[in-house]
Design a protein around this motif. Sequence first.
Motif, PDB file in Angstrom:
ATOM      1  N   ARG A 182       0.881  -1.164   0.117  1.00 23.88           N
ATOM      2  CA  ARG A 182      -0.044  -0.005   0.036  1.00 23.88           C
ATOM      3  C   ARG A 182       1.041   1.295  -0.059  1.00 23.88           C
ATOM      4  O   ARG A 182       1.627   1.296   0.753  1.00 23.88           O
ATOM      5  N   GLN A 183       0.634   2.247  -1.110  1.00 23.78           N
ATOM      6  CA  GLN A 183       1.356   3.365  -0.882  1.00 23.78           C
ATOM      7  C   GLN A 183       0.706   4.496  -0.492  1.00 23.78           C
ATOM      8  O   GLN A 183      -0.718   4.425  -0.594  1.00 23.78           O
ATOM      9  N   VAL A 184       1.030   5.309   0.593  1.00 26.14           N
ATOM     10  CA  VAL A 184       0.569   6.278   1.193  1.00 26.14           C
ATOM     11  C   VAL A 184       1.432   7.608   0.749  1.00 26.14           C
ATOM     12  O   VAL A 184       2.535   7.734   0.554  1.00 26.14           O
ATOM     13  N   ASP A 185       0.948   8.835   1.318  1.00 23.97           N
ATOM     14  CA  ASP A 185       1.319  10.160   0.984  1.00 23.97           C
ATOM     15  C   ASP A 185       2.390  10.244   2.197  1.00 23.97           C
ATOM     16  O   ASP A 185       1.860   9.729   3.425  1.00 23.97           O
ATOM     17  N   ASN A 186       3.389  10.963   1.957  1.00 23.59           N
ATOM     18  CA  ASN A 186       4.443  11.267   3.019  1.00 23.59           C
ATOM     19  C   ASN A 186       3.954  11.942   4.339  1.00 23.59           C
ATOM     20  O   ASN A 186       4.285  11.352   5.437  1.00 23.59           O
ATOM     21  N   PRO A 239       5.724   2.519  -8.214  1.00 27.98           N
ATOM     22  CA  PRO A 239       5.822   3.933  -8.117  1.00 27.98           C
ATOM     23  C   PRO A 239       6.695   4.523  -7.041  1.00 27.98           C
ATOM     24  O   PRO A 239       6.534   3.731  -5.724  1.00 27.98           O
ATOM     25  N   ALA A 240       7.468   5.507  -7.143  1.00 25.95           N
ATOM     26  CA  ALA A 240       8.347   6.194  -6.054  1.00 25.95           C
ATOM     27  C   ALA A 240       7.143   6.836  -4.919  1.00 25.95           C
ATOM     28  O   ALA A 240       6.267   7.094  -5.320  1.00 25.95           O
ATOM     29  N   GLY A 241       7.568   6.455  -3.719  1.00 21.25           N
ATOM     30  CA  GLY A 241       6.885   6.783  -2.488  1.00 21.25           C
ATOM     31  C   GLY A 241       7.044   6.051  -1.259  1.00 21.25           C
ATOM     32  O   GLY A 241       7.871   5.315  -1.369  1.00 21.25           O
ATOM     33  N   SER A 242       6.094   6.200  -0.486  1.00 25.99           N
ATOM     34  CA  SER A 242       6.128   5.561   0.970  1.00 25.99           C
ATOM     35  C   SER A 242       5.153   4.352   1.039  1.00 25.99           C
ATOM     36  O   SER A 242       3.940   4.410   0.616  1.00 25.99           O
ATOM     37  N   TYR A 243       5.651   3.577   1.607  1.00 22.68           N
ATOM     38  CA  TYR A 243       4.706   2.092   1.490  1.00 22.68           C
ATOM     39  C   TYR A 243       4.616   1.739   3.038  1.00 22.68           C
ATOM     40  O   TYR A 243       5.513   1.537   3.641  1.00 22.68           O
ATOM     41  N   ASP A 244       3.384   1.667   3.592  1.00 24.03           N
ATOM     42  CA  ASP A 244       3.291   1.370   4.868  1.00 24.03           C
ATOM     43  C   ASP A 244       2.473   0.158   5.369  1.00 24.03           C
ATOM     44  O   ASP A 244       2.409  -0.194   6.598  1.00 24.03           O
ATOM     45  N   LEU A 245       2.118  -0.748   4.382  1.00 23.01           N
ATOM     46  CA  LEU A 245       1.338  -1.801   4.666  1.00 23.01           C
ATOM     47  C   LEU A 245       1.561  -2.940   3.461  1.00 23.01           C
ATOM     48  O   LEU A 245       1.615  -2.555   2.211  1.00 23.01           O
ATOM     49  N   ILE A 246       2.101  -4.127   3.883  1.00 23.99           N
ATOM     50  CA  ILE A 246       2.167  -5.353   2.926  1.00 23.99           C
ATOM     51  C   ILE A 246       0.928  -6.273   3.304  1.00 23.99           C
ATOM     52  O   ILE A 246       0.434  -6.499   4.439  1.00 23.99           O
ATOM     53  N   ARG A 247       0.441  -6.965   2.019  1.00 21.49           N
ATOM     54  CA  ARG A 247      -0.607  -7.873   2.277  1.00 21.49           C
ATOM     55  C   ARG A 247      -0.085  -9.093   1.367  1.00 21.49           C
ATOM     56  O   ARG A 247       0.194  -9.412   0.445  1.00 21.49           O
ATOM     57  N   VAL A 248       0.041 -10.159   2.286  1.00 18.80           N
ATOM     58  CA  VAL A 248       0.637 -11.311   1.955  1.00 18.80           C
ATOM     59  C   VAL A 248      -0.635 -12.383   1.755  1.00 18.80           C
ATOM     60  O   VAL A 248      -1.200 -12.683   2.809  1.00 18.80           O
ATOM     61  N   ILE A 291      -2.719 -11.496   5.003  1.00 19.30           N
ATOM     62  CA  ILE A 291      -2.193 -11.178   5.882  1.00 19.30           C
ATOM     63  C   ILE A 291      -1.575  -9.674   6.000  1.00 19.30           C
ATOM     64  O   ILE A 291      -0.852  -9.446   5.245  1.00 19.30           O
ATOM     65  N   LYS A 292      -2.010  -8.904   6.953  1.00 21.17           N
ATOM     66  CA  LYS A 292      -1.609  -7.824   6.809  1.00 21.17           C
ATOM     67  C   LYS A 292      -0.389  -7.529   7.726  1.00 21.17           C
ATOM     68  O   LYS A 292      -0.447  -7.820   8.848  1.00 21.17           O
ATOM     69  N   VAL A 293       0.671  -6.981   7.164  1.00 21.39           N
ATOM     70  CA  VAL A 293       1.986  -6.566   7.743  1.00 21.39           C
ATOM     71  C   VAL A 293       2.123  -5.069   7.525  1.00 21.39           C
ATOM     72  O   VAL A 293       2.415  -4.524   6.503  1.00 21.39           O
ATOM     73  N   PHE A 294       2.081  -4.380   8.975  1.00 24.87           N
ATOM     74  CA  PHE A 294       2.505  -3.048   8.734  1.00 24.87           C
ATOM     75  C   PHE A 294       3.921  -2.625   8.807  1.00 24.87           C
ATOM     76  O   PHE A 294       4.537  -3.508   9.420  1.00 24.87           O
ATOM     77  N   VAL A 295       4.198  -1.949   8.041  1.00 31.27           N
ATOM     78  CA  VAL A 295       5.712  -1.381   7.820  1.00 31.27           C
ATOM     79  C   VAL A 295       5.818  -0.103   8.786  1.00 31.27           C
ATOM     80  O   VAL A 295       5.263   1.220   8.373  1.00 31.27           O
ATOM     81  N   ASP A 296       6.379   0.123   9.704  1.00 31.81           N
ATOM     82  CA  ASP A 296       6.544   1.217  10.852  1.00 31.81           C
ATOM     83  C   ASP A 296       7.907   1.218  11.373  1.00 31.81           C
ATOM     84  O   ASP A 296       8.686   0.667  11.746  1.00 31.81           O
ATOM     85  N   PRO A 297       8.448   2.384  10.651  1.00 31.25           N
ATOM     86  CA  PRO A 297       8.144   3.524   9.895  1.00 31.25           C
ATOM     87  C   PRO A 297       8.111   2.997   8.188  1.00 31.25           C
ATOM     88  O   PRO A 297       8.638   2.138   8.298  1.00 31.25           O
TER      89      PRO A 297
END
Length: 315
Positions: A62-66, A122-131, A158-164
């Motif tokens: 998942r791509q999110v705004d910075n 796309p370049a940007g920030s990604y905060d969540l992976i779904r497996v 399966i939701k895997v949050f990326v923090d930060p």
Amino acid sequence: MRTKFIFSLLMAMALIIMSCSDGEGSGSAEGTGTLSVQLTDAPFPYELVAEANVTIYKVEARQVDNDDDSDDDMNDDSSDDTDNSSDDDNYPFITLMEDEIDVNLLELTNGLTQQLAEIDVPAGSYDLIRVYVKGVNVVLTDGTVYDLKVPSGDASGIKVFVDPAITVTSGLSSDLLLDFDVSKSFVAKGNLNTPAGLNGFNFKPVIKASNSSTAGTLSGNVSTVEEEVAVALEGAQISVFAADTLNTTSFSDVDGNYAILGLEAGMYEVVAELDGYLVSDTLDVQIDAANISTQDFILEVDPDATEEETTGDGN
């Protein structure tokens, strides 16, 4: 931008490095960059288990705004069955891989990893992976097979949050490691002492994401000394503590070697132990981002241990 997803058993944090370029780099950045994702797994110490198998057939990011704060979404349980579809729909998901990959998580220990995908994103920030997983089963050493139900991974993933959140920079590569903790994900039912005592397993997937730009690796060797000769010890448990809280564990292999990937940079306390031997001193170890720290252990035979306890583990 290329995104490489790699799954490996604990800990396959194999040198996950995020690169940055001048002036570009987060949520709304233009262009593409490379995101590398690896899977790792925490050791599975159950002596009766020969295989812990999963089939991974899709991975999304998942791509999110910075400037968005996704802390409200963060939780410690990546296996939450709740479908937060309203949250997921706010930002786009990008498919990184859509192909069946069979993985025996027990083969991905001590630094080994399994690549899942490599693709431009796309370049940007990604905060969540779904497996997305299916075909989950456990095989005992006596050949018994337990097929397990996937609570949500076969439907919503399966939701895997990326923090930060990990930032992918245009024209460059970013690497992410996913640590699939087998010991927590496959919960045994019954008596673990014998195959006959086992009643099966519950599958409660626990996956942790680590950014290689802020994480490092701890590796080393565990041995004892016999007649002034170093002898490798297999099966020694290495425990890593942060602020007096257990962070993770690993086990030495047949050569006495171990590797723990995906440790966030900082100071840790590390201890090694094995039945029949005295517990090692607790040592302070500094972990640096994108680097490997080495810590060896030499265990002394416990004078009160029986002969059986000190045979078969390198002696």
